[in-house]
Write a protein that holds these residues in place. Structure first.
Motif, PDB file in Angstrom:
ATOM      1  N   ASP A 122       7.576  21.149  25.248  1.00 40.72           N
ATOM      2  CA  ASP A 122       7.802  21.031  23.798  1.00 40.72           C
ATOM      3  C   ASP A 122       8.033  19.587  23.340  1.00 40.72           C
ATOM      4  OD1 ASP A 122       7.356  23.496  22.649  1.00 40.72           O
ATOM      5  OD2 ASP A 122       9.347  24.241  23.138  1.00 40.72           O
ATOM      6  N   GLN A 123       7.493  18.631  24.053  1.00 40.88           N
ATOM      7  CA  GLN A 123       7.656  17.230  23.655  1.00 40.88           C
ATOM      8  C   GLN A 123       6.865  16.934  22.371  1.00 40.88           C
ATOM      9  OE1 GLN A 123       7.479  14.167  26.947  1.00 40.88           O
ATOM     10  NE2 GLN A 123       6.491  15.882  27.977  1.00 40.88           N
ATOM     11  N   PRO A 124       7.374  16.013  21.545  1.00 41.30           N
ATOM     12  CA  PRO A 124       6.557  15.527  20.428  1.00 41.30           C
ATOM     13  C   PRO A 124       5.491  14.578  20.979  1.00 41.30           C
ATOM     14  CG  PRO A 124       8.641  14.366  20.497  1.00 41.30           C
ATOM     15  CD  PRO A 124       8.718  15.414  21.559  1.00 41.30           C
ATOM     16  N   LEU A 125       4.237  14.899  20.794  1.00 33.97           N
ATOM     17  CA  LEU A 125       3.187  14.067  21.387  1.00 33.97           C
ATOM     18  C   LEU A 125       1.839  14.360  20.743  1.00 33.97           C
ATOM     19  CD1 LEU A 125       2.144  15.451  24.914  1.00 33.97           C
ATOM     20  CD2 LEU A 125       3.133  16.827  23.106  1.00 33.97           C
ATOM     21  N   PRO A 126       0.887  13.450  20.859  1.00 34.97           N
ATOM     22  CA  PRO A 126      -0.470  13.715  20.377  1.00 34.97           C
ATOM     23  C   PRO A 126      -1.215  14.581  21.391  1.00 34.97           C
ATOM     24  CG  PRO A 126      -0.383  11.533  21.344  1.00 34.97           C
ATOM     25  CD  PRO A 126       1.018  12.082  21.402  1.00 34.97           C
ATOM     26  N   MET A 127      -2.013  15.523  20.906  1.00 38.15           N
ATOM     27  CA  MET A 127      -2.788  16.392  21.790  1.00 38.15           C
ATOM     28  C   MET A 127      -4.231  16.424  21.295  1.00 38.15           C
ATOM     29  SD  MET A 127      -0.163  19.555  22.581  1.00 38.15           S
ATOM     30  CE  MET A 127      -1.091  20.123  24.013  1.00 38.15           C
ATOM     31  N   ARG A 128      -5.134  16.444  22.246  1.00 39.77           N
ATOM     32  CA  ARG A 128      -6.552  16.459  21.937  1.00 39.77           C
ATOM     33  C   ARG A 128      -7.064  17.902  21.884  1.00 39.77           C
ATOM     34  NH1 ARG A 128      -8.811  11.398  23.552  1.00 39.77           N
ATOM     35  NH2 ARG A 128      -8.361  10.065  21.769  1.00 39.77           N
ATOM     36  N   ALA A 129      -7.841  18.193  20.841  1.00 29.69           N
ATOM     37  CA  ALA A 129      -8.441  19.511  20.690  1.00 29.69           C
ATOM     38  C   ALA A 129      -9.953  19.358  20.539  1.00 29.69           C
ATOM     39  CB  ALA A 129      -7.861  20.248  19.487  1.00 29.69           C
ATOM     40  N   ILE A 130     -10.680  20.381  20.958  1.00 31.23           N
ATOM     41  CA  ILE A 130     -12.143  20.405  20.871  1.00 31.23           C
ATOM     42  C   ILE A 130     -12.561  21.692  20.170  1.00 31.23           C
ATOM     43  CG2 ILE A 130     -14.301  20.503  22.171  1.00 31.23           C
ATOM     44  CD1 ILE A 130     -12.844  18.982  24.420  1.00 31.23           C
ATOM     45  N   ASN A 131     -13.419  21.564  19.182  1.00 33.36           N
ATOM     46  CA  ASN A 131     -14.068  22.710  18.546  1.00 33.36           C
ATOM     47  C   ASN A 131     -15.577  22.513  18.623  1.00 33.36           C
ATOM     48  OD1 ASN A 131     -11.532  22.960  15.981  1.00 33.36           O
ATOM     49  ND2 ASN A 131     -11.709  24.157  17.849  1.00 33.36           N
ATOM     50  N   PHE A 132     -16.305  23.605  18.509  1.00 35.37           N
ATOM     51  CA  PHE A 132     -17.767  23.549  18.579  1.00 35.37           C
ATOM     52  C   PHE A 132     -18.351  24.011  17.254  1.00 35.37           C
ATOM     53  CE2 PHE A 132     -16.194  23.906  22.872  1.00 35.37           C
ATOM     54  CZ  PHE A 132     -16.953  22.969  23.554  1.00 35.37           C
ATOM     55  N   ALA A 133     -19.137  23.144  16.638  1.00 34.39           N
ATOM     56  CA  ALA A 133     -19.721  23.431  15.326  1.00 34.39           C
ATOM     57  C   ALA A 133     -21.146  23.926  15.482  1.00 34.39           C
ATOM     58  CB  ALA A 133     -19.688  22.176  14.459  1.00 34.39           C
ATOM     59  N   ASP A 134     -21.476  25.002  14.776  1.00 33.99           N
ATOM     60  CA  ASP A 134     -22.838  25.529  14.723  1.00 33.99           C
ATOM     61  C   ASP A 134     -23.634  24.685  13.725  1.00 33.99           C
ATOM     62  OD1 ASP A 134     -25.173  26.962  14.629  1.00 33.99           O
ATOM     63  OD2 ASP A 134     -24.304  28.746  13.696  1.00 33.99           O
ATOM     64  N   LEU A 135     -24.657  23.984  14.199  1.00 34.50           N
ATOM     65  CA  LEU A 135     -25.437  23.104  13.338  1.00 34.50           C
ATOM     66  C   LEU A 135     -26.699  23.769  12.773  1.00 34.50           C
ATOM     67  CD1 LEU A 135     -25.286  19.715  15.277  1.00 34.50           C
ATOM     68  CD2 LEU A 135     -23.740  20.598  13.520  1.00 34.50           C
ATOM     69  N   ARG A 136     -26.996  24.980  13.170  1.00 36.68           N
ATOM     70  CA  ARG A 136     -28.248  25.622  12.747  1.00 36.68           C
ATOM     71  C   ARG A 136     -28.444  25.626  11.223  1.00 36.68           C
ATOM     72  NH1 ARG A 136     -30.696  29.302  16.679  1.00 36.68           N
ATOM     73  NH2 ARG A 136     -29.791  28.810  18.712  1.00 36.68           N
ATOM     74  N   PRO A 137     -27.413  25.952  10.421  1.00 31.83           N
ATOM     75  CA  PRO A 137     -27.647  25.988   8.968  1.00 31.83           C
ATOM     76  C   PRO A 137     -27.914  24.626   8.353  1.00 31.83           C
ATOM     77  CG  PRO A 137     -25.651  27.217   9.580  1.00 31.83           C
ATOM     78  CD  PRO A 137     -26.052  26.400  10.756  1.00 31.83           C
ATOM     79  N   TYR A 138     -27.560  23.538   9.043  1.00 33.82           N
ATOM     80  CA  TYR A 138     -27.630  22.201   8.462  1.00 33.82           C
ATOM     81  C   TYR A 138     -28.859  21.411   8.911  1.00 33.82           C
ATOM     82  CZ  TYR A 138     -22.779  23.599   7.938  1.00 33.82           C
ATOM     83  OH  TYR A 138     -21.632  24.315   7.653  1.00 33.82           O
ATOM     84  N   LEU A 139     -29.665  22.002   9.798  1.00 31.33           N
ATOM     85  CA  LEU A 139     -30.832  21.299  10.305  1.00 31.33           C
ATOM     86  C   LEU A 139     -31.989  21.393   9.321  1.00 31.33           C
ATOM     87  CD1 LEU A 139     -30.649  22.483  14.022  1.00 31.33           C
ATOM     88  CD2 LEU A 139     -29.734  20.382  13.025  1.00 31.33           C
ATOM     89  N   ARG A 140     -33.021  20.573   9.536  1.00 29.06           N
ATOM     90  CA  ARG A 140     -34.207  20.597   8.686  1.00 29.06           C
ATOM     91  C   ARG A 140     -35.440  20.818   9.554  1.00 29.06           C
ATOM     92  NH1 ARG A 140     -30.632  21.032   5.934  1.00 29.06           N
ATOM     93  NH2 ARG A 140     -30.037  19.906   4.035  1.00 29.06           N
ATOM     94  N   PRO A 141     -36.069  22.000   9.407  1.00 32.58           N
ATOM     95  CA  PRO A 141     -35.592  23.134   8.615  1.00 32.58           C
ATOM     96  C   PRO A 141     -34.469  23.871   9.343  1.00 32.58           C
ATOM     97  CG  PRO A 141     -37.603  23.733   9.762  1.00 32.58           C
ATOM     98  CD  PRO A 141     -37.383  22.273  10.049  1.00 32.58           C
ATOM     99  N   PRO A 142     -33.675  24.687   8.626  1.00 35.02           N
ATOM    100  CA  PRO A 142     -32.600  25.456   9.272  1.00 35.02           C
ATOM    101  C   PRO A 142     -33.174  26.414  10.319  1.00 35.02           C
ATOM    102  CG  PRO A 142     -32.381  25.488   6.884  1.00 35.02           C
ATOM    103  CD  PRO A 142     -33.728  24.915   7.175  1.00 35.02           C
ATOM    104  N   LEU A 143     -32.343  26.764  11.280  1.00 36.73           N
ATOM    105  CA  LEU A 143     -32.763  27.672  12.350  1.00 36.73           C
ATOM    106  C   LEU A 143     -31.948  28.954  12.295  1.00 36.73           C
ATOM    107  CD1 LEU A 143     -33.197  25.451  15.543  1.00 36.73           C
ATOM    108  CD2 LEU A 143     -34.965  26.552  14.192  1.00 36.73           C
ATOM    109  N   THR A 144     -32.613  30.078  12.461  1.00 39.24           N
ATOM    110  CA  THR A 144     -31.923  31.357  12.524  1.00 39.24           C
ATOM    111  C   THR A 144     -31.402  31.596  13.940  1.00 39.24           C
ATOM    112  OG1 THR A 144     -34.047  32.449  12.930  1.00 39.24           O
ATOM    113  CG2 THR A 144     -33.261  32.366  10.645  1.00 39.24           C
TER     114      THR A 144
END
Length: 427
Positions: free
Chosen positions: A256-278
Motif C-alpha cells: 500500500d505504498q504511495p507510488l507511481p504504477m504503470r498500466a497498459i490498455n489495448f485500443a481497438d483501432l479498426r473503427p479509426y483506420l482508412r478504410p475502417p475494418l470490420t
C-alpha cells in the motif's frame, strides 16, 4: 506485416505467445461436425492458412501452398476444470510460426444431449486481435450449429497491415514529426516515473516464468450497478477495471505504498483506420497504450479510476494510438534484447459486451474465456475482461514467479470484491 504484428512475431520467438480462447459448451458438436466446420471456415480466411517468414530482416505472412488443415485434438471431457490445463499448456508452449496454420484446436468432448464440452483454440497473436477472435468464434459456432446460411464465407485475401491504413492526417509528411513528439513524451514520462519511484520496489525480472490462469465473475446485478456507477461518474468501465487491478496489486505486492504504477490498455483501432475494418476480417489492428498513475494510500476505486482515465486519455491524444502501434516493434526489440525493465504493473484488455449468442442451433454457449500469453518482461498482473449475457467476467493471467497460486487466488477475489463494493452504491 505491420509493426504491431511484427512485434508479436518477435515476442513469440522470445517466449511463448498465443491467444487462447475457451468456449464452454453444452450439447456440443460431434468431433466430425467440428472437423467439418473447421475445414469450411479455413478457406474463407487466408490468415488461417499462413506461416511467418523473414526476408531482409522483415517479418511477413507466407501463404501455405499445401493448405494444411487446422490441427484438431479430441480428448474426453474430464470435469468442469479440465480446460484450464489445456489453456495453460497453450499459453506456455511455443508456436512454430514457420509452419502453417498458426492455429490449433483441442476439443474436450462428451457425447449426449445437454452434455458439457470445452473447445480450446490456440492462435498466434500476430494473426488476430480481440475483435476478430470473437468474430471467428461466432463463425465457428454458426458452422457447428448448422447456421452456415447466416455467414458470408467468401474467401478473403490478406488485408494491408495497420501501418498502411493510418488516416492521412497522421501519416505522410507529418509522420516524422509525430514519431519524434511521441518519443520525446515517452522519454519524459520515463524520467518522471523513475524520479517519483525513487528507491521503492520495481517489478522484478525472473530468469524463467510460467503462465497460470484464474477466472472470476460478477452477478448480473453487480454488473448492472457497476455500469450505472461508471455512467453517472462519466467514467469508462475499462478505467474502473484497471483501477481495481492497480489497487489490488499495490496492496499485495507493494504494501500500500504511495507510488507511481504503470498500466497498459489495448485500443481497438479498426473503427479509426482508412478504410475502417470490420471484426470479421482476421488480423491484429490494436495499439498498446502504456501510462503512469500516481497512487496515494487513501485513493479509493472511483478516485483511482479518474486518475486512470485522465492518464489513458493523455496517452492517446494527437494520434498517439497510431504512433504507439507503429513503434511497437522497436519497443519489443529493445525490451527483449536488453531486458532493462518490465513493461508495466498491470495490463487489461476489455472489448466490452461480446456479440455472441446463448445458443447456436442445438449448441448452447455456457461461457467463454480468453487469455493472452504473458512473459517475464510483461506486467505482473494481466487480464482479459468482458461482458457476456449481461455479466462481467475476468480471465486473469499471473506468472508463477510473481505470485504463487494461493496469493493469486486472493488477488483475483479481491479485485472482484473491490468492484462489487463500489457497485453496491448504485444498486
Amino acid at each position: 506485416m505491420g509493426s504491431i504484428e511484427a512485434s508479436w512475431a518477435l515476442t513469440g520467438e522470445f517466449q511463448p505467445l498465443a491467444v487462447v480462447t475457451v468456449l464452454r459448451l453444452c450439447s456440443g458438436p460431434t468431433p466430425e461436425q467440428l472437423r467439418q466446420a473447421l475445414d469450411t471456415l479455413q478457406p474463407s480466411q487466408q490468415m488461417l492458412n499462413v506461416s511467418i517468414s523473414q526476408r531482409g530482416g522483415r517479418y511477413q505472412f507466407q501463404p501455405d501452398p499445401q493448405r494444411r488443415p487446422i490441427p484438431l485434438s479430441v480428448q474426453p471431457w474430464s470435469g468442469d476444470d479440465g480446460w484450464q490445463a489445456a489453456a495453460e499448456t497453450g499459453l506456455n508452449t511455443l508456436i512454430d510460426h514457420t509452419v502453417a496454420p498458426l492455429i490449433r484446436c483441442t476439443y474436450l468432448y462428451q457425447p449426449g444431449i445437454d452434455a458439457p464440452a470445452d473447445l480450446i483454440l490456440v492462435q498466434h497473436h500476430a494473426t488476430l486481435d480481440a475483435a476478430s477472435s470473437m468474430a471467428l468464434n461466432h463463425q465457428l459456432l454458426c458452422l457447428c450449429g448448422g447456421l452456415e446460411d447466416e455467414l458470408d464465407l467468401t474467401p478473403r485475401e490478406l488485408e494491408p497491415p495497420l501501418d498502411e491504413r493510418i488516416p492521412p492526417e497522421f501519416s505522410g509528411s507529418r509522420r516524422p514529426g509525430r514519431l519524434f513528439s511521441y518519443f520525446r513524451r515517452q522519454m519524459a514520462d520515463e524520467i518522471r516515473y523513475r524520479r517519483r519511484l525513487g528507491g521503492r520496489r520495481q517489478p522484478p525480472i525472473y530468469p524463467t516464468s510460467r503462465n497460470q490462469v484464474f477466472t472470476r465473475s460478477m452477478s448480473l446485478e453487480h454488473t448492472a450497478a457497476l455500469t450505472r456507477g461508471c455512467r453517472r461518474r462519466r467514467l469508462t468501465i475499462n478505467s474502473a477495471l484497471t483501477a481495481a487491478m492497480l489497487l489490488t496489486l499495490r496492496r499485495h505486492l507493494y504494501q500500500d505504498q504511495p507510488l507511481p504504477m504503470r498500466a497498459i490498455n489495448f485500443a481497438d483501432l479498426r473503427p479509426y483506420l482508412r478504410p475502417p475494418l470490420t471484426a470479421d476480417i482476421l488480423g491484429c489492428y490494436i495499439s498498446m497504450l502504456r501510462y503512469t498513475v500516481d497512487l496515494a494510500p487513501t485513493t479509493d476505486l472511483w478516485e483511482t479510476a479518474e486518475l486512470v482515465q485522465e492518464a489513458a486519455g493523455a496517452a492517446i491524444k494527437d494520434g498517439d494510438k497510431f504512433t504507439a502501434a507503429e513503434m511497437s516493434q522497436n519497443l519489443m526489440k529493445l525490451v527483449t534484447r536488453y531486458q532493462p525493465f518490465r513493461l508495466g504493473a498491470v495490463a487489461l484488455s476489455f472489448p466490452g459486451p461480446l456479440e455472441l449468442r446463448p445458443s447456436y442451433g442445438p449448441i448452447q454457449l455456457r461461457g467463454i474465456h480468453a487469455f493472452i500469453s504473458n512473459n517475464r518482461l510483461g506486467p505482473e498482473y494481466a487480464a482479459f475482461a468482458k461482458i457476456l449475457f449481461g455479466r462481467l467476467s475476468w480471465d486473469f493471467i499471473i506468472m508463477d514467479t510473481d505470485m504463487d497460486a494461493p496469493l493469486a487466488e486472493i488477488v483475483a477475489d479481491e479485485t472482484n470484491q473491490i468492484l462489487e463494493r463500489a457497485a453496491a452504491q448504485y444498486a
